[in-house]
Write an enzyme that holds these catalytic residues in place. Structure first.
Site, PDB file in Angstrom:
ATOM      1  NE  ARG A 155      -3.495  -2.795   0.243  1.00  0.00           N
ATOM      2  CZ  ARG A 155      -3.923  -3.618  -0.695  1.00  0.00           C
ATOM      3  NH1 ARG A 155      -3.475  -3.483  -1.941  1.00  0.00           N
ATOM      4  NH2 ARG A 155      -4.793  -4.577  -0.415  1.00  0.00           N
ATOM      5  CG  ASN A 185      -2.643  -3.382  -6.621  1.00  0.00           C
ATOM      6  OD1 ASN A 185      -1.577  -3.434  -6.011  1.00  0.00           O
ATOM      7  ND2 ASN A 185      -3.723  -4.024  -6.211  1.00  0.00           N
ATOM      8  CG  ASP A 207      -1.949 -11.630  -3.317  1.00  0.00           C
ATOM      9  OD1 ASP A 207      -1.704 -10.416  -3.486  1.00  0.00           O
ATOM     10  OD2 ASP A 207      -3.031 -12.153  -3.641  1.00  0.00           O
ATOM     11  CG  HIS A 247      -8.258  -4.359   1.987  1.00  0.00           C
ATOM     12  ND1 HIS A 247      -8.265  -3.329   1.063  1.00  0.00           N
ATOM     13  CD2 HIS A 247      -8.047  -5.497   1.279  1.00  0.00           C
ATOM     14  CE1 HIS A 247      -8.077  -3.839  -0.151  1.00  0.00           C
ATOM     15  NE2 HIS A 247      -7.939  -5.141  -0.047  1.00  0.00           N
ATOM     16  CB  ALA A 294     -10.610  -9.348  -2.598  1.00  0.00           C
TER      17      ALA A 294
END
EC number: 3.5.2.3
Length: 343
Positions: A18, A42, A247, A251, A263
């Site tokens: 993040r 991302n 992975d 969140h 997800a």
């Protein structure tokens, strides 16, 4: 007598850190014993060019509690990624791969690739300069069942890419099916895969039976037990094509425990410990070092780490939640016991 196992320092070949104030927490957890990590691009906005990747890397370095951890940066492929940008990224010496997200497949993938045809120049450039292609392997058509998206991707998208770019190194990330294991095993030496700890530890029954457990919801989604067992067999086989990629995708708790939850599973707090548990249960602790510390750098043509870490068979309690910027994240196995710890 306490059981210990010393292995070459591992790396994480698929990680979400993040951005912003949470970096101090996510970088702390991963850098505790990972030597390197491949950092996913991302963000919002996505890391689509070399300048953005280098700026993100600088923020990661600034968040490190101590020196020694190396973030390996990636580019986010879009329909507009140029061959020149690929060459520029490679020349930077800091960007090791480009990530193919099918548009809409997962968190912050809206800017992803709508058709492989639109990135053929970028893929050709990657093949020429030796940049790896990392793939989130799911189709996104609304009429395809979510549990079938990986299997269909292998047939409809990945097989043509492998055939068209025979010298392109490809990592099929976070594989979740026996079909993906078979595809990777049957492909050439230029195709490999990462496997997460949570896909090894859990199947969809763990997520759905007896109540829905949102902290096990991830993409690609957990599959049947038969697929979980195929992943365990692949990871613990000693085969050089499979390696560690957590992975780990945090969140904030309110984004997970919601009517429409996000997800992602947070595993960076205990990554190698989770894998050790799986490998021990499979009677394959002797294969953990290759999976965690050798196969990844070998595939990337990078040196293996020269130092070691030591795991001890010693129980400890995973906290109910952990700091995530000014919020909290619920880690995998919250309020449960881990069987291994890193000394």
């Amino acid at each position: 007598m306490t059981t210990t196992r010393t292995i070459t320092r591992p790396d994480d070949w698929h990680l979400h850190l993040r951005d912003g104030e949470v970096l101090k927490d996510t970088v702390r957890d991963t850098s505790r014993y990972m030597g390197r990590a491949v950092i996913m691009p991302n963000l919002v906005p996505p890391v689509t060019n070399t300048a953005l990747a280098l700026a993100y890397q600088a923020r990661i370095f600034a968040a490190q509690p101590k020196a020694g951890f190396k973030p390996l940066m990636t580019l986010y492929l879009t329909d507009n990624t140029s061959a020149d940008e690929i060459k520029k990224a490679k020349a930077s010496g800091q960007i090791y791969a480009a990530k193919l997200y099918p548009a809409g497949a997962t968190t912050n993938s809206e800017s992803g690739v709508t058709s492989v045809e639109k990135i053929k120049e970028a893929l050709q450039a990657m093949q020429e300069v030796g940049m790896l292609l990392l793939i989130h392997g799911e189709v996104t058509a609304s009429d395809i069942d979510i549990f079938d998206r990986e299997e269909i991707f292998l047939q409809k998208v990945l097989a043509p890419i492998v055939a068209s770019y025979p010298n392109l190194k490809i990592v099929l990330e976070h594989i979740t099916t026996a079909n993906a294991v078979d595809f990777v095993n049957n492909a050439g030496d230029n195709v490999a895969a990462t496997i997460t700890a949570h896909h090894l530890m859990f199947n969809r029954n763990h997520m759905l039976v007896g109540g829905i457990r949102p902290h096990l919801y991830c993409l690609p989604i957990l599959k049947r037990n038969i697929h979980q067992q195929a992943l365990i067999k692949a990871a613990t086989s000693g085969a050089k094509k499979f390696f560690l990629g957590t992975d780990s995708a945090p969140h904030a708790v309110n984004r997970k425990e919601a009517a429409c939850g996000c997800a992602g599973c947070y595993t960076a707090h205990a990554a190698i410990e989770l894998y050790a548990e799986v490998f021990e249960q499979a009677g394959a602790l002797d294969k953990l070092e290759a999976f965690a510390s050798f196969n990844g750098p070998d595939f990337y043509n990078l040196p293996r780490n020269s130092d070691t870490i030591t795991l001890e068979k010693s129980a400890w309690d995973v906290p109910a939640s952990m700091s995530f910027g000014n919020q909290q994240v619920v880690p995998i196995k919250a309020n449960e016991q881990m069987l291994w710890k890193v000394l």
